[in-house]
Design a protein around this motif. Structure first.
Motif, PDB file in Angstrom:
ATOM      1  N   GLU A  87       1.070  -1.135   0.048  1.00  0.00           N
ATOM      2  CA  GLU A  87       0.094   0.011  -0.039  1.00  0.00           C
ATOM      3  C   GLU A  87       0.875   1.260  -0.067  1.00  0.00           C
ATOM      4  N   SER A  88       0.913   1.942  -0.942  1.00  0.00           N
ATOM      5  CA  SER A  88       1.954   3.159  -1.109  1.00  0.00           C
ATOM      6  C   SER A  88       1.349   4.600  -0.925  1.00  0.00           C
ATOM      7  N   HIS A  89       0.019   4.842  -0.796  1.00  0.00           N
ATOM      8  CA  HIS A  89      -0.220   6.459  -0.721  1.00  0.00           C
ATOM      9  C   HIS A  89      -0.445   6.683   0.848  1.00  0.00           C
ATOM     10  N   VAL A  90       0.334   7.875   1.052  1.00  0.00           N
ATOM     11  CA  VAL A  90       0.317   8.322   2.527  1.00  0.00           C
ATOM     12  C   VAL A  90      -1.114   9.057   2.917  1.00  0.00           C
ATOM     13  N   VAL A  95      -5.919   8.017   6.662  1.00  0.00           N
ATOM     14  CA  VAL A  95      -7.179   7.503   6.814  1.00  0.00           C
ATOM     15  C   VAL A  95      -7.409   6.262   7.638  1.00  0.00           C
ATOM     16  N   SER A  96      -6.700   5.272   7.291  1.00  0.00           N
ATOM     17  CA  SER A  96      -6.691   3.916   7.831  1.00  0.00           C
ATOM     18  C   SER A  96      -5.425   3.213   7.512  1.00  0.00           C
ATOM     19  N   GLY A  97      -4.759   2.803   8.681  1.00  0.00           N
ATOM     20  CA  GLY A  97      -3.665   2.383   8.881  1.00  0.00           C
ATOM     21  C   GLY A  97      -3.501   0.853   8.661  1.00  0.00           C
ATOM     22  N   MET A  98      -4.387   0.234   8.959  1.00  0.00           N
ATOM     23  CA  MET A  98      -4.559  -1.291   9.210  1.00  0.00           C
ATOM     24  C   MET A  98      -4.030  -1.894   7.679  1.00  0.00           C
ATOM     25  N   PRO A  99      -4.783  -1.638   6.462  1.00  0.00           N
ATOM     26  CA  PRO A  99      -4.411  -2.246   5.312  1.00  0.00           C
ATOM     27  C   PRO A  99      -2.794  -2.123   5.115  1.00  0.00           C
ATOM     28  N   PHE A 100      -2.182  -1.107   5.297  1.00  0.00           N
ATOM     29  CA  PHE A 100      -0.583  -0.859   5.380  1.00  0.00           C
ATOM     30  C   PHE A 100      -0.250  -1.706   6.146  1.00  0.00           C
ATOM     31  N   ALA A 106       2.906  -7.414   7.359  1.00  0.00           N
ATOM     32  CA  ALA A 106       2.627  -9.190   7.352  1.00  0.00           C
ATOM     33  C   ALA A 106       3.142  -9.493   5.875  1.00  0.00           C
ATOM     34  N   GLY A 107       2.668  -8.834   5.077  1.00  0.00           N
ATOM     35  CA  GLY A 107       2.950  -9.322   3.573  1.00  0.00           C
ATOM     36  C   GLY A 107       4.612  -9.647   3.117  1.00  0.00           C
ATOM     37  N   THR A 108       5.165  -8.729   3.747  1.00  0.00           N
ATOM     38  CA  THR A 108       6.607  -8.922   3.527  1.00  0.00           C
ATOM     39  C   THR A 108       7.214  -9.836   4.245  1.00  0.00           C
ATOM     40  N   GLN A 109       6.812 -10.173   5.464  1.00  0.00           N
ATOM     41  CA  GLN A 109       7.155 -11.446   6.146  1.00  0.00           C
ATOM     42  C   GLN A 109       7.006 -12.556   5.822  1.00  0.00           C
ATOM     43  N   VAL A 110       5.498 -12.757   5.178  1.00  0.00           N
ATOM     44  CA  VAL A 110       5.005 -14.143   4.550  1.00  0.00           C
ATOM     45  C   VAL A 110       6.048 -14.161   3.093  1.00  0.00           C
ATOM     46  N   LEU A 111       6.304 -13.134   2.515  1.00  0.00           N
ATOM     47  CA  LEU A 111       7.050 -13.364   1.400  1.00  0.00           C
ATOM     48  C   LEU A 111       8.638 -13.694   1.651  1.00  0.00           C
ATOM     49  N   LEU A 112       9.176 -13.113   2.758  1.00  0.00           N
ATOM     50  CA  LEU A 112      10.545 -13.582   3.161  1.00  0.00           C
ATOM     51  C   LEU A 112      10.547 -14.950   3.576  1.00  0.00           C
ATOM     52  N   ASP A 113       9.625 -15.395   4.223  1.00  0.00           N
ATOM     53  CA  ASP A 113       9.604 -16.807   4.730  1.00  0.00           C
ATOM     54  C   ASP A 113       9.620 -17.940   3.745  1.00  0.00           C
ATOM     55  N   VAL A 114       8.642 -17.568   2.614  1.00  0.00           N
ATOM     56  CA  VAL A 114       8.483 -18.366   1.584  1.00  0.00           C
ATOM     57  C   VAL A 114       9.855 -18.354   0.689  1.00  0.00           C
ATOM     58  N   SER A 115      10.257 -17.138   0.612  1.00  0.00           N
ATOM     59  CA  SER A 115      11.549 -16.889  -0.433  1.00  0.00           C
ATOM     60  C   SER A 115      12.605 -17.829   0.267  1.00  0.00           C
ATOM     61  N   ARG A 116      12.778 -17.663   1.636  1.00  0.00           N
ATOM     62  CA  ARG A 116      13.975 -18.315   2.149  1.00  0.00           C
ATOM     63  C   ARG A 116      13.667 -19.861   2.262  1.00  0.00           C
ATOM     64  N   LYS A 117      12.570 -20.389   2.328  1.00  0.00           N
ATOM     65  CA  LYS A 117      12.249 -21.747   2.226  1.00  0.00           C
ATOM     66  C   LYS A 117      12.328 -22.308   0.810  1.00  0.00           C
ATOM     67  N   ARG A 118      11.971 -21.491   0.038  1.00  0.00           N
ATOM     68  CA  ARG A 118      12.303 -22.013  -1.384  1.00  0.00           C
ATOM     69  C   ARG A 118      13.940 -21.838  -1.979  1.00  0.00           C
ATOM     70  N   PRO A 152       1.956   6.826   8.895  1.00  0.00           N
ATOM     71  CA  PRO A 152       1.757   5.218   9.291  1.00  0.00           C
ATOM     72  C   PRO A 152       2.216   4.684   7.861  1.00  0.00           C
ATOM     73  N   TYR A 153       2.185   5.011   6.643  1.00  0.00           N
ATOM     74  CA  TYR A 153       2.611   4.448   5.611  1.00  0.00           C
ATOM     75  C   TYR A 153       4.214   4.296   5.805  1.00  0.00           C
ATOM     76  N   ALA A 154       4.888   5.385   6.004  1.00  0.00           N
ATOM     77  CA  ALA A 154       6.331   5.340   6.313  1.00  0.00           C
ATOM     78  C   ALA A 154       6.795   4.310   7.490  1.00  0.00           C
ATOM     79  N   ALA A 155       5.775   4.395   8.638  1.00  0.00           N
ATOM     80  CA  ALA A 155       6.120   3.403   9.708  1.00  0.00           C
ATOM     81  C   ALA A 155       6.230   1.916   9.108  1.00  0.00           C
ATOM     82  N   THR A 156       5.076   1.687   8.374  1.00  0.00           N
ATOM     83  CA  THR A 156       5.044   0.235   7.896  1.00  0.00           C
ATOM     84  C   THR A 156       6.117  -0.086   6.730  1.00  0.00           C
TER      85      THR A 156
END
Ligand code: NAD
Ligand code: DAU
Length: 344
Positions: A87-90, A95-100, A106-118, A152-156
């Motif tokens: 999610e890229s727009h400040v 307005v809503s931080g949770m999707p970020f 969370a998305g980056t961690q899932v990607l890291l985990d699967v990438s490391r496994k593969r 919130p964007y920058a924090a995520t």
């Protein structure tokens, strides 16, 4: 050996420009594009790539392990991941931080985990200068500037950078991080400053400038950012951070005036509106590390690429109109139906 570049967020602004660049510069590499097609994902950005041999689109969410696994199943040979999806727009994050938090952290961690496994050759995490916070009138962000995100964007994004850093430190994961300044160019969603102002001015609508218009951003043409990422992929040192920027600082109001002048529209269209809460004052990148170590520097000046960008939006008025009306979202259904992915 076959090589596949697994691009996340390849239907967005920078991701789609990167896919176009790869198709041109590295025609023998396979490309797998994993994208959830949020409001910012637009497959119409990639119509010229659809029929290309070695290109696969996978409709999926980086937060879902099974979707990331599906994208890896579509890869062949050595895999390199270039991670744009976010999610890229400040303003939306205010307005809503949770999707970020979900997509970026969370998305980056899932990607890291699967990438490391593969097992991957390399993982390039595409981050932003906003992790450094805001500058006063002087100075530049270097790779050693302390992390001090304000929105919130920058924090995520900062959290995702730290997860990548931890994967390198703990698991010896072969990642690099890039931190770029503001991009502009073709296919940018017209919620961001430059395409929004071009779109509104073209239709004689008001141009909303936050605060006094004196906030400064350091603008880089998207093709230059993509070339820098390619350079980092091929020659960057594992575990390193590379800042990317063009020494191209402008106050917002000057950009807005330049756009109006180029389009032959009156300055009376400018409306100064309520400021963005927590609005960062100034960003400016010191890109000397990537220049020194990898020989990258921007090829376009703002004087060249801003008019090119304005021309692109004028010649692609249909694209813009379909994005503004929401019609671009029908494309997926027409092109892919319920199938979810397609290889060529
Ligand atoms: P964008 O909003 O245009 O595109 C984001 C893409 O990611 C979209 O295609 C969207 O569908 C996809 N996406 C979002 N959440 C997803 C998820 N959970 N799973 C899979 N796909 C998902 O963004 P952009 O401007 O092209 O930015 C790309 C990356 O570059 C981001 O990580 C951003 O933080 C970073 N960045 C952007 C800029 C800039 O000026 N735009 C500058 C520096 C860094
Ligand atoms: O610096 C890199 C970042 O640049 C990226 O990480 C983000 O993904 C990207 O969205 C961008 O963030 P900004 O907040 O700097 O970009 P935006 O185009 O939203 O705003 C640029 C400047 O223009 C900022 O000072 C706010 C101002 N602005 C923006 C909009 C949308 C206005 O004055 N009016 C507007 O309507």
């Amino acid at each position: 050996m076959t090589r596949t570049i697994l691009v996340t967020g390849g239907a967005g602004f920078i991701g789609s420009n990167f896919v176009h660049l790869l198709a041109k510069e590295r025609p023998d590499w396979r490309i797998v594009n994993l994208d959830a097609l949020t409001y910012a994902g637009n497959l119409e950005n990639l119509t010229e790539i659809e029929g290309r041999s070695g290109y696969t689109f996978v409709h999926g969410n980086i937060c879902k392990e099974e979707d990331v696994e599906r994208a890896f199943d579509a890869c062949e040979g050595d895999v390199t991941v270039v991670h744009f999806a976010a999610e890229s727009h400040v303003d939306r994050s205010i307005v809503s931080g949770m999707p970020f938090v979900e997509a970026n952290v969370a998305g980056t961690q899932v990607l890291l985990d699967v990438s490391r496994k593969r097992g991957v050759e390399r993982f390039c995490h595409v981050s932003t200068d906003e992790v450094y916070g805001s500058l006063g009138a002087e100075g530049y962000f270097t790779e050693d500037t302390p992390l001090a995100p304000n929105s919130p964007y920058a924090a995520t994004k900062t959290a995702s950078d730290l997860l990548v850093r931890a994967a390198v430190h703990t698991h010896g994961f072969p990642a690099v991080i890039t931190r770029c300044s503001n991009n502009y160019g073709p296919y940018q969603f017209p919620e961001k400053l430059i395409p929004l102002m071009i779109a509104n001015a073209s239709e004689d609508r008001e141009l909303p400038v936050y605060g006094d218009g004196m906030n400064v951003r350091d603008w880089l043409f998207v093709e230059d950012h993509c070339l820098a990422i390619l350079r980092v992929l091929e020659a960057g040192r594992e575990g390193e951070v590379y800042n990317i920027g063009g020494h191209n600082e402008y106050p917002n109001i000057e950009i807005v005036r330049l756009i109006l002048e180029t389009l032959g529209k009156p300055e009376s269209l400018i409306r100064f509106v309520k400021d963005r809460p927590g609005h960062d004052q100034r960003y400016a990148i010191d890109a000397s590390k990537i220049q020194r170590e990898l020989g990258w520097e921007p090829s376009y000046t703002f004087d060249q690429a801003l008019p090119l960008t304005i021309q692109w939006y004028q010649s692609n008025a249909d694209w813009l109109q379909r994005v503004r009306s929401g019609a671009y979202r029908e494309y997926y259904q027409r092109q892919y139906g319920a199938e979810g992915s397609r290889s060529t």
